[in-house]
Design an enzyme around this catalytic site. Structure first.
Site, mmCIF file in Angstrom:
data_model
loop_
_atom_site.group_PDB
_atom_site.id
_atom_site.type_symbol
_atom_site.label_atom_id
_atom_site.label_comp_id
_atom_site.label_asym_id
_atom_site.label_seq_id
_atom_site.Cartn_x
_atom_site.Cartn_y
_atom_site.Cartn_z
ATOM 1 N N ARG A 105 -7.089 20.735 -13.475
ATOM 2 C CA ARG A 105 -6.014 19.879 -13.994
ATOM 3 C C ARG A 105 -6.304 19.416 -15.420
ATOM 4 O O ARG A 105 -5.380 19.121 -16.182
ATOM 5 C CB ARG A 105 -5.770 18.671 -13.057
ATOM 6 N N GLU A 139 5.475 19.590 -24.846
ATOM 7 C CA GLU A 139 4.715 19.754 -23.596
ATOM 8 C C GLU A 139 5.043 21.108 -22.947
ATOM 9 O O GLU A 139 4.206 21.690 -22.261
ATOM 10 C CB GLU A 139 4.997 18.610 -22.618
ATOM 11 N N ARG A 176 0.806 -1.226 0.000
ATOM 12 C CA ARG A 176 0.000 0.000 0.000
ATOM 13 C C ARG A 176 0.839 1.277 0.000
ATOM 14 O O ARG A 176 0.427 2.307 0.500
ATOM 15 C CB ARG A 176 -0.972 0.030 1.181
ATOM 16 N N HIS A 193 4.485 10.776 -28.816
ATOM 17 C CA HIS A 193 3.442 11.420 -28.023
ATOM 18 C C HIS A 193 3.552 12.947 -28.118
ATOM 19 O O HIS A 193 2.563 13.640 -28.349
ATOM 20 C CB HIS A 193 3.531 10.957 -26.562
ATOM 21 N N GLU A 222 -7.857 15.837 -10.703
ATOM 22 C CA GLU A 222 -8.434 16.232 -11.985
ATOM 23 C C GLU A 222 -9.958 16.309 -11.969
ATOM 24 O O GLU A 222 -10.649 15.711 -12.780
ATOM 25 C CB GLU A 222 -7.955 15.302 -13.124
ATOM 26 N N HIS A 260 -4.207 12.271 -28.971
ATOM 27 C CA HIS A 260 -4.380 10.876 -28.591
ATOM 28 C C HIS A 260 -5.105 10.092 -29.692
ATOM 29 O O HIS A 260 -4.783 8.929 -29.967
ATOM 30 C CB HIS A 260 -5.142 10.803 -27.269
ATOM 31 N N HIS A 280 -4.376 17.047 -26.225
ATOM 32 C CA HIS A 280 -4.285 15.602 -25.984
ATOM 33 C C HIS A 280 -5.457 14.802 -26.530
ATOM 34 O O HIS A 280 -5.281 13.635 -26.872
ATOM 35 C CB HIS A 280 -4.092 15.313 -24.495
ATOM 36 N N LYS A 285 2.917 23.247 -13.810
ATOM 37 C CA LYS A 285 2.280 21.967 -13.485
ATOM 38 C C LYS A 285 2.028 21.864 -11.982
ATOM 39 O O LYS A 285 0.971 21.408 -11.545
ATOM 40 C CB LYS A 285 3.124 20.788 -13.993
ATOM 41 N N ASN A 309 -4.560 18.790 -20.441
ATOM 42 C CA ASN A 309 -4.850 17.918 -21.584
ATOM 43 C C ASN A 309 -4.996 18.684 -22.898
ATOM 44 O O ASN A 309 -5.418 18.107 -23.897
ATOM 45 C CB ASN A 309 -6.136 17.121 -21.338
ATOM 46 N N LYS A 368 0.537 11.155 -10.906
ATOM 47 C CA LYS A 368 -0.214 10.164 -11.690
ATOM 48 C C LYS A 368 0.735 9.054 -12.102
ATOM 49 O O LYS A 368 1.803 9.316 -12.665
ATOM 50 C CB LYS A 368 -0.790 10.804 -12.961
HETATM 51 N N1 LIG Z 1 2.170 10.101 -15.315
HETATM 52 C C1 LIG Z 1 1.935 11.148 -16.072
HETATM 53 O O1 LIG Z 1 1.407 12.163 -15.613
HETATM 54 C C2 LIG Z 1 2.352 11.096 -17.510
HETATM 55 C C3 LIG Z 1 2.301 12.264 -18.290
HETATM 56 C C4 LIG Z 1 2.760 12.199 -19.602
HETATM 57 C C5 LIG Z 1 3.252 11.010 -20.125
HETATM 58 N N2 LIG Z 1 3.284 9.891 -19.343
HETATM 59 C C6 LIG Z 1 3.826 8.627 -19.879
HETATM 60 O O2 LIG Z 1 5.187 8.823 -20.193
HETATM 61 C C7 LIG Z 1 5.556 7.905 -21.212
HETATM 62 C C8 LIG Z 1 6.456 8.589 -22.213
HETATM 63 O O3 LIG Z 1 7.615 9.036 -21.568
HETATM 64 P P1 LIG Z 1 8.964 9.375 -22.378
HETATM 65 O O4 LIG Z 1 8.641 10.212 -23.531
HETATM 66 O O5 LIG Z 1 9.923 9.869 -21.377
HETATM 67 O O6 LIG Z 1 9.369 7.955 -22.998
HETATM 68 P P2 LIG Z 1 10.334 6.771 -22.509
HETATM 69 O O7 LIG Z 1 10.322 6.631 -21.038
HETATM 70 O O8 LIG Z 1 9.945 5.603 -23.324
HETATM 71 O O9 LIG Z 1 11.764 7.268 -22.956
HETATM 72 C C9 LIG Z 1 12.035 7.436 -24.331
HETATM 73 C C10 LIG Z 1 13.320 6.708 -24.742
HETATM 74 O O10 LIG Z 1 14.440 7.479 -24.316
HETATM 75 C C11 LIG Z 1 15.382 6.654 -23.624
HETATM 76 N N3 LIG Z 1 16.034 7.540 -22.661
HETATM 77 C C12 LIG Z 1 15.528 8.023 -21.491
HETATM 78 N N4 LIG Z 1 16.387 8.912 -20.947
HETATM 79 C C13 LIG Z 1 17.457 8.992 -21.776
HETATM 80 C C14 LIG Z 1 18.654 9.746 -21.767
HETATM 81 N N5 LIG Z 1 18.901 10.644 -20.807
HETATM 82 N N6 LIG Z 1 19.522 9.573 -22.786
HETATM 83 C C15 LIG Z 1 19.245 8.716 -23.800
HETATM 84 N N7 LIG Z 1 18.119 7.986 -23.884
HETATM 85 C C16 LIG Z 1 17.236 8.114 -22.878
HETATM 86 C C17 LIG Z 1 14.549 5.550 -23.030
HETATM 87 O O11 LIG Z 1 15.314 4.402 -22.789
HETATM 88 C C18 LIG Z 1 13.500 5.334 -24.132
HETATM 89 O O12 LIG Z 1 14.029 4.496 -25.117
HETATM 90 C C19 LIG Z 1 4.272 7.365 -21.793
HETATM 91 O O13 LIG Z 1 4.131 6.019 -21.380
HETATM 92 C C20 LIG Z 1 3.192 8.212 -21.171
HETATM 93 O O14 LIG Z 1 2.008 7.504 -20.950
HETATM 94 C C21 LIG Z 1 2.850 9.927 -18.059
HETATM 95 ZN ZN LIG Z 2 1.340 14.552 -22.796
#
Ligand SMILES: NC(=O)c1ccc[n+]([C@@H]2O[C@H](COP(=O)([O-])OP(=O)(O)OC[C@H]3O[C@@H](n4cnc5c(N)ncnc54)[C@H](O)[C@@H]3O)[C@@H](O)[C@H]2O)c1
Ligand SMILES: [Zn+2]
Length: 348
Positions: A222, A166, A102, A247, A218, A233, A229, A208, A226, A124
């Site tokens: 919040r 973003e 938990r 994305h 949200e 999306h 998005h 943020k 989006n 999130k």
């Molecule tokens: N929780 C939230 O509020 C929230 C908000 C937006 C997006 N997300 C999620 O985030 C994800 C996307 O995140 P992302 O764009 O960071 O993608 P990711 O985590 O897949 O990273 C992208 C790529 O970059 C590589 N990488 C990471 N750091 C690096 C570095 N410093 N140098 C070289 N390579 C590096 C990773 O290994 C990966 O291959 C999605 O799954 C999305 O759903 C969550």
């Molecule tokens: Zn986003």
């Protein structure tokens, strides 16, 4: 180093640290939160690039740390989870930390621009399932976020631009001065300039934090985050969430569409929609549907509205009265949206 506080009614306050040269200081920065040992959760790419530095930094302050790819064995209630990587790692490690007994404490060390300006802040956490994105998740705020601008040096340019989308989004939502700066003096950030990146990350995190502090779950404000998005999306989903459109690229294009739709509905000045589009395009991000692929209007409508209220119904979208003036539009006319998508190039 810039410290951005995050606080709200329903959670323990924490700080987002934004600056350069923070990775070697991870041990000292995490020390206040370490009760047992530390599990550093990461992916293979990031493990190879940043793993040794982070483990070394933890070990220099006498903390027992190990690097793991999945949170399975050997985790203890007193352990601290450190999520080292992009949004995928942050979401997975954060969810695991939320669920295990938990909830165990966790620290976010985001290494992509997207994770630094968006996913690491706000609590999130979620994973995708075959039925859809983010279907299994929880709210679990980190104890600390360490956003080291230097960690972005190794990020591929396309990933950097995707995170930049973003940042642009935050300006378009509520900070016209930020949006102008991003297209002018700050533009070097999209190409990796550390000083511009530091300022862009810090300002994004402030925005943020402010929004999340007011509305963690949200129920209102919040939702503004989006912007772009719902459009984006739908495009990502139609393209199968593959390499065709990241994305961030989808969000950039979605923001341009939200502004053009707003202008078409008489909600914002056409000049503002043009300014939004020019700022996005200047960062090397897509603004037009044909840059992403070919789309059928019915498919996009279904993705955007959800199957229950597809055609002729009303739907909720984030629209804008101008740059920095986004709002939640709860009563969008489905037929007007359909006509707009066709005008944008979707096929009927
Ligand atoms: N929780 C939230 O509020 C929230 C908000 C937006 C997006 N997300 C999620 O985030 C994800 C996307 O995140 P992302 O764009 O960071 O993608 P990711 O985590 O897949 O990273 C992208 C790529 O970059 C590589 N990488 C990471 N750091 C690096 C570095 N410093 N140098 C070289 N390579 C590096 C990773 O290994 C990966 O291959 C999605 O799954 C999305 O759903 C969550
Ligand atoms: Zn986003």
């Amino acid at each position: 180093m810039i410290r951005v506080p995050v606080s709200g009614a329903g959670f323990q306050p924490y700080e987002v640290l934004v600056g350069r040269g923070l990775t070697p200081r991870i041990g000292e920065l995490c020390a206040p939160f370490v009760k047992g040992s530390v599990a550093v959760v990461t992916d293979e790419t990031v493990a190879a690039i940043h793993g040794p530095a982070v483990l070394g930094a933890l070990e220099t302050v006498g903390v027992k740390a190990r690097l793991i790819a999945v949170l399975a064995a050997g985790l203890d209630r007193s352990d601290l989870v450190v999520a080292l990587g992009g949004g995928v790692v942050g979401d997975l490690a954060g969810l695991a930390a939320a669920l295990f007994m938990r909830g165990v404490d966790f620290v976010q060390v985001p290494t992509t621009l997207l994770a630094q300006v968006d996913s690491s802040v706000g609590g999130k956490t979620a994973i995708d399932t075959p039925r859809g994105k983010n279907l299994v998740g929880a709210f679990h705020q980190p104890r600390l976020v360490v956003a080291d601008i230097d960690a972005l040096k190794t990020l591929p340019p396309r990933q950097l631009r995707s995170g930049w989308a973003e940042v642009l989004k935050h300006g378009l939502i509520c900070d016209a001065a930020l949006f102008d700066w991003l297209g002018g003096e700050g533009a070097a950030g999209a190409a990796g300039d550390p000083a511009a990146l530091e300022r862009a990350v810090a300002r994004s995190v402030e925005i943020k934090a402010e929004v999340v502090g007011q509305d963690e779950r949200e129920s209102g404000r919040r939702a503004l985050l989006n912007l772009g998005h719902t459009f984006g999306h739908a495009l990502e989903a139609e393209l199968g969430f593959g390499d065709a459109l990241t994305h961030g690229e989808a969000v950039a294009l979605g923001c341009a569409m939200a502004f053009r739709f707003s202008a078409g509905q008489g909600l914002c000045a056409p000049a503002d929609a043009e300014r939004a589009e020019a700022g996005i395009a200047a960062a090397g991000l897509p603004t037009r549907l044909d840059q992403a692929g070919a789309f059928a209007v019915d498919a996009l409508m279904t993705r955007m509205a959800g199957d229950k209220k597809a055609v002729g119904g009303r739907l909720t979208l984030i629209l804008a009265h101008g740059i920095g003036r986004a709002f939640v539009a709860k009563d969008v006319d489905g037929d007007a949206l359909r006509a707009f998508l066709i005008a944008e190039g979707a096929t009927g």
